[in-house]
Design a protein around this motif. Structure first.
Motif: not given
Length: 141
Positions: A109-112, A84-86, A105-106
């Motif tokens: 965020v997913v890796a985080f 959804q973010m992509l 950056m997206t």
């Protein structure tokens, strides 16, 4: 240095409870995914991590490392968030560098999200191991 049998048993010890626990946590994490796609709760990873820690400590005498694997498997629904973010990032207007930076950056965020889930699972497993007490039960070989 450990021989091959000890290394194999060590891997089996960590995966035996972590994978089923992670799948269970992933189901609850997926159910916590909000309709608008903006939030996901990792509370299930914590509580399943406690359960995995208790079981692992009782059977093998240690709960270290099992929570990380539980958290990583439990965080798989975060990939839906990535999709959804992509999609949202691809709809941005502006220069190419702006869109590329937003995409990078997206991914961070997913890796985080995966890293946070691994930490939450390990904290849960350590708490579960501490609740259990010391060592495996006498009937465990």
């Amino acid at each position: 240095m450990k021989n091959r049998a000890n290394i194999r048993s060590s891997v089996t010890e960590k995966w035996r409870y972590s994978v089923p626990g992670g799948i269970l946590a992933a189901v609850f994490v997926a159910l916590s995914y909000s309709d608008d796609g903006s939030t996901v709760s990792l509370g299930a990873v914590f509580f399943v991590g406690i359960l995995v820690g208790v079981l692992s400590k009782r059977h093998y005498g240690t709960s270290k490392g099992t929570g990380v694997l539980t958290g990583l498997v439990g965080a798989v629904p975060v990939v839906w968030m990535l999709g959804q973010m992509l999609t949202d990032v691809s709809g941005l207007s502006g220069p190419a560098w702006f869109t590329a930076t937003a995409t990078i950056m997206t991914l961070f965020v997913v890796a985080f999200g995966f890293a946070l889930s691994a930490v939450v699972g390990e904290v849960g497993a350590r708490i579960g191991g501490a609740i259990t007490g010391t060592g495996p039960t006498p009937d465990a070989n």
